[in-house]
Design a protein around this motif. Sequence first.
Motif, PDB file in Angstrom:
ATOM      1  N   ASN A  46      -0.240   1.288  11.907  1.00 38.90           N
ATOM      2  CA  ASN A  46      -0.803   1.346  10.566  1.00 38.90           C
ATOM      3  C   ASN A  46       0.031   2.340   9.765  1.00 38.90           C
ATOM      4  OD1 ASN A  46      -2.351   2.013   8.238  1.00 38.90           O
ATOM      5  ND2 ASN A  46      -4.205   1.340   9.264  1.00 38.90           N
ATOM      6  N   PRO A  47       0.672   1.885   8.673  1.00 37.69           N
ATOM      7  CA  PRO A  47       1.581   2.760   7.932  1.00 37.69           C
ATOM      8  C   PRO A  47       0.882   3.789   7.049  1.00 37.69           C
ATOM      9  CG  PRO A  47       1.412   0.634   6.837  1.00 37.69           C
ATOM     10  CD  PRO A  47       0.618   0.518   8.116  1.00 37.69           C
ATOM     11  N   GLN A  48      -0.439   3.672   6.891  1.00 37.73           N
ATOM     12  CA  GLN A  48      -1.141   4.598   6.010  1.00 37.73           C
ATOM     13  C   GLN A  48      -1.503   5.886   6.740  1.00 37.73           C
ATOM     14  OE1 GLN A  48      -3.727   3.023   2.878  1.00 37.73           O
ATOM     15  NE2 GLN A  48      -4.021   1.241   4.182  1.00 37.73           N
ATOM     16  N   ARG A  49      -1.377   6.989   6.049  1.00 38.48           N
ATOM     17  CA  ARG A  49      -1.734   8.277   6.637  1.00 38.48           C
ATOM     18  C   ARG A  49      -3.247   8.413   6.720  1.00 38.48           C
ATOM     19  NH1 ARG A  49       1.043  13.232   3.810  1.00 38.48           N
ATOM     20  NH2 ARG A  49       0.067  14.231   5.614  1.00 38.48           N
ATOM     21  N   GLN A  50      -3.718   8.978   7.813  1.00 37.23           N
ATOM     22  CA  GLN A  50      -5.133   9.270   8.022  1.00 37.23           C
ATOM     23  C   GLN A  50      -6.030   8.038   7.939  1.00 37.23           C
ATOM     24  OE1 GLN A  50      -6.099  12.569   5.343  1.00 37.23           O
ATOM     25  NE2 GLN A  50      -5.775  13.955   7.066  1.00 37.23           N
ATOM     26  N   TYR A  51      -5.484   6.888   8.304  1.00 38.03           N
ATOM     27  CA  TYR A  51      -6.344   5.714   8.262  1.00 38.03           C
ATOM     28  C   TYR A  51      -7.409   5.751   9.352  1.00 38.03           C
ATOM     29  CZ  TYR A  51      -8.022   1.307   6.724  1.00 38.03           C
ATOM     30  OH  TYR A  51      -8.847   0.357   6.186  1.00 38.03           O
ATOM     31  N   HIS A  52      -7.220   6.632  10.351  1.00 35.94           N
ATOM     32  CA  HIS A  52      -8.244   6.768  11.390  1.00 35.94           C
ATOM     33  C   HIS A  52      -9.561   7.268  10.828  1.00 35.94           C
ATOM     34  CE1 HIS A  52      -6.457  10.722  10.906  1.00 35.94           C
ATOM     35  NE2 HIS A  52      -7.517  11.246  11.501  1.00 35.94           N
ATOM     36  N   LEU A  53      -9.538   7.771   9.581  1.00 37.80           N
ATOM     37  CA  LEU A  53     -10.763   8.278   8.965  1.00 37.80           C
ATOM     38  C   LEU A  53     -11.567   7.190   8.289  1.00 37.80           C
ATOM     39  CD1 LEU A  53      -9.502  11.658   7.451  1.00 37.80           C
ATOM     40  CD2 LEU A  53     -10.689  11.259   9.612  1.00 37.80           C
ATOM     41  N   LEU A  54     -11.059   5.953   8.246  1.00 36.29           N
ATOM     42  CA  LEU A  54     -11.752   4.840   7.629  1.00 36.29           C
ATOM     43  C   LEU A  54     -12.203   5.215   6.218  1.00 36.29           C
ATOM     44  CD1 LEU A  54     -12.582   1.952   8.553  1.00 36.29           C
ATOM     45  CD2 LEU A  54     -14.853   2.853   8.935  1.00 36.29           C
ATOM     46  N   THR A  55     -11.242   5.502   5.359  1.00 39.98           N
ATOM     47  CA  THR A  55     -11.533   6.078   4.051  1.00 39.98           C
ATOM     48  C   THR A  55     -11.877   5.030   3.000  1.00 39.98           C
ATOM     49  OG1 THR A  55      -9.152   6.018   3.583  1.00 39.98           O
ATOM     50  CG2 THR A  55     -10.065   8.068   4.423  1.00 39.98           C
TER      51      THR A  55
ATOM     52  N   LEU B 146      -7.870   0.049  12.042  1.00 35.78           N
ATOM     53  CA  LEU B 146      -8.072   1.424  12.476  1.00 35.78           C
ATOM     54  C   LEU B 146      -6.990   1.844  13.467  1.00 35.78           C
ATOM     55  CD1 LEU B 146     -10.519   3.066  11.453  1.00 35.78           C
ATOM     56  CD2 LEU B 146     -11.441   2.899  13.768  1.00 35.78           C
ATOM     57  N   SER B 147      -6.563   3.091  13.366  1.00 32.13           N
ATOM     58  CA  SER B 147      -5.506   3.586  14.244  1.00 32.13           C
ATOM     59  C   SER B 147      -5.826   5.027  14.634  1.00 32.13           C
ATOM     60  CB  SER B 147      -4.155   3.535  13.529  1.00 32.13           C
ATOM     61  OG  SER B 147      -4.145   4.442  12.434  1.00 32.13           O
ATOM     62  N   ASN B 148      -4.980   5.585  15.518  1.00 33.24           N
ATOM     63  CA  ASN B 148      -5.097   7.016  15.779  1.00 33.24           C
ATOM     64  C   ASN B 148      -4.281   7.786  14.738  1.00 33.24           C
ATOM     65  OD1 ASN B 148      -2.425   6.701  16.534  1.00 33.24           O
ATOM     66  ND2 ASN B 148      -2.712   7.355  18.654  1.00 33.24           N
ATOM     67  N   LYS B 149      -4.180   9.086  14.887  1.00 36.36           N
ATOM     68  CA  LYS B 149      -3.506   9.905  13.872  1.00 36.36           C
ATOM     69  C   LYS B 149      -2.011   9.613  13.790  1.00 36.36           C
ATOM     70  CE  LYS B 149      -6.818  13.707  14.100  1.00 36.36           C
ATOM     71  NZ  LYS B 149      -7.027  15.146  14.351  1.00 36.36           N
ATOM     72  N   GLN B 150      -1.464   9.020  14.861  1.00 32.47           N
ATOM     73  CA  GLN B 150      -0.043   8.662  14.859  1.00 32.47           C
ATOM     74  C   GLN B 150       0.188   7.251  14.318  1.00 32.47           C
ATOM     75  OE1 GLN B 150      -1.507  10.260  17.748  1.00 32.47           O
ATOM     76  NE2 GLN B 150      -0.829  12.080  16.648  1.00 32.47           N
ATOM     77  N   GLY B 151      -0.872   6.592  13.897  1.00 33.32           N
ATOM     78  CA  GLY B 151      -0.749   5.237  13.369  1.00 33.32           C
ATOM     79  C   GLY B 151      -0.760   4.154  14.417  1.00 33.32           C
ATOM     80  N   GLU B 152      -0.961   4.523  15.690  1.00 37.31           N
ATOM     81  CA  GLU B 152      -0.967   3.532  16.772  1.00 37.31           C
ATOM     82  C   GLU B 152      -2.276   2.739  16.744  1.00 37.31           C
ATOM     83  OE1 GLU B 152       1.677   6.140  19.961  1.00 37.31           O
ATOM     84  OE2 GLU B 152      -0.509   6.279  19.954  1.00 37.31           O
TER      85      GLU B 152
ATOM     86  N   PRO C 276       2.996 -13.192  15.208  1.00 42.46           N
ATOM     87  CA  PRO C 276       2.592 -11.818  14.899  1.00 42.46           C
ATOM     88  C   PRO C 276       2.451 -11.511  13.409  1.00 42.46           C
ATOM     89  CG  PRO C 276       4.931 -11.881  15.380  1.00 42.46           C
ATOM     90  CD  PRO C 276       4.416 -13.289  15.564  1.00 42.46           C
ATOM     91  N   ARG C 277       2.893 -12.436  12.557  1.00 44.82           N
ATOM     92  CA  ARG C 277       2.981 -12.109  11.127  1.00 44.82           C
ATOM     93  C   ARG C 277       1.629 -11.749  10.512  1.00 44.82           C
ATOM     94  NH1 ARG C 277       6.378 -13.571   6.766  1.00 44.82           N
ATOM     95  NH2 ARG C 277       5.678 -12.316   4.979  1.00 44.82           N
ATOM     96  N   TYR C 278       0.572 -12.478  10.893  1.00 43.96           N
ATOM     97  CA  TYR C 278      -0.732 -12.243  10.267  1.00 43.96           C
ATOM     98  C   TYR C 278      -1.245 -10.833  10.592  1.00 43.96           C
ATOM     99  CZ  TYR C 278      -0.312 -17.344  10.605  1.00 43.96           C
ATOM    100  OH  TYR C 278       0.159 -18.636  10.563  1.00 43.96           O
ATOM    101  N   LEU C 279      -1.102 -10.425  11.855  1.00 40.80           N
ATOM    102  CA  LEU C 279      -1.535  -9.080  12.227  1.00 40.80           C
ATOM    103  C   LEU C 279      -0.687  -8.019  11.548  1.00 40.80           C
ATOM    104  CD1 LEU C 279      -2.504  -8.822  16.015  1.00 40.80           C
ATOM    105  CD2 LEU C 279      -3.937  -8.468  14.015  1.00 40.80           C
ATOM    106  N   GLN C 280       0.608  -8.278  11.428  1.00 40.29           N
ATOM    107  CA  GLN C 280       1.481  -7.321  10.754  1.00 40.29           C
ATOM    108  C   GLN C 280       1.064  -7.125   9.307  1.00 40.29           C
ATOM    109  OE1 GLN C 280       5.302  -9.105  11.496  1.00 40.29           O
ATOM    110  NE2 GLN C 280       5.486  -8.230  13.543  1.00 40.29           N
ATOM    111  N   GLU C 281       0.658  -8.204   8.649  1.00 40.14           N
ATOM    112  CA  GLU C 281       0.201  -8.099   7.264  1.00 40.14           C
ATOM    113  C   GLU C 281      -1.107  -7.315   7.175  1.00 40.14           C
ATOM    114  OE1 GLU C 281       1.711  -8.914   4.547  1.00 40.14           O
ATOM    115  OE2 GLU C 281       3.346 -10.193   5.277  1.00 40.14           O
ATOM    116  N   LEU C 282      -1.952  -7.437   8.199  1.00 37.11           N
ATOM    117  CA  LEU C 282      -3.246  -6.751   8.193  1.00 37.11           C
ATOM    118  C   LEU C 282      -3.167  -5.305   8.689  1.00 37.11           C
ATOM    119  CD1 LEU C 282      -5.538  -9.591   9.630  1.00 37.11           C
ATOM    120  CD2 LEU C 282      -5.551  -8.729   7.280  1.00 37.11           C
TER     121      LEU C 282
END
Length: 237
Positions: free
Chosen positions: A227-236, A191-197, A180-186
């Motif tokens: 995904n630990p970043q906020r609002q990453y669902h917006l593909l910023t 892309l995630s939903n607003k909750q980071g899922e 799982p390490r490679y995916l965890q690093e990525l």
Amino acid sequence: MSVVFFREENREKIETALQGLPFLQSGKHSKNLSHYERIFLARTIAKLPVGMVGVISNKLSLLEYLPQASSTPTHYYNKVSQYLLERVSNALSVCGISRESVSIRLEARDQQYSSLISFVKRIQTTPLDHRAASLRGLNPFSIIAVKKKDDRCFILADCASNALFSMVCRDEKRFCLPEPRYLQELAPIILSNKQGEIMPFGIKPIHKLEDLGLPEDVKLHLKALRNPQRQYHLLTT
């Protein structure tokens, strides 16, 4: 399979970062890198202005739905590509990105890419499932096949696809253990939903997680991806 997004204006910055990694200078595919080289590559990519979506499929689970998949790899490739392109189209829609401003580059292999374009056009005209209607957000003629040696940024998608494969691979040489390490690093660029899922928004199991025939520990790893970043669902990026 995976897609990595980036703005063309960021290409030079991305290529410069990749060229700075000595273990990539020989043109290695990410699957041929050592464990720690893969981790470092994934960590480097996660700091770049890119985004990622992917799909995980089990060919056996698609055979009832797509019996032609057993007779020719083109049918299977096209069907999985459809699911991946649906993820791409959904991401572009969320971000308000025009289909006319997008170029989709696929790695040139022994596939009939004209059949993929025709397949996408047919689904756009008469989608058999409401989820497939999202493909109308893509221009099928924006899809082109490019040899890996002609685009240095293919290593981004190589790394992402290898990370997905390493999570679900049941290789006896690896004692059937997931990596799982490679995916965890990525995770910070998936892309995630607003909750980071991340599952199933950035990584889509086909058709659902149970269809992949995975051990419970692997399913738990995938469900726990965030995904630990906020609002990453917006593909910023």
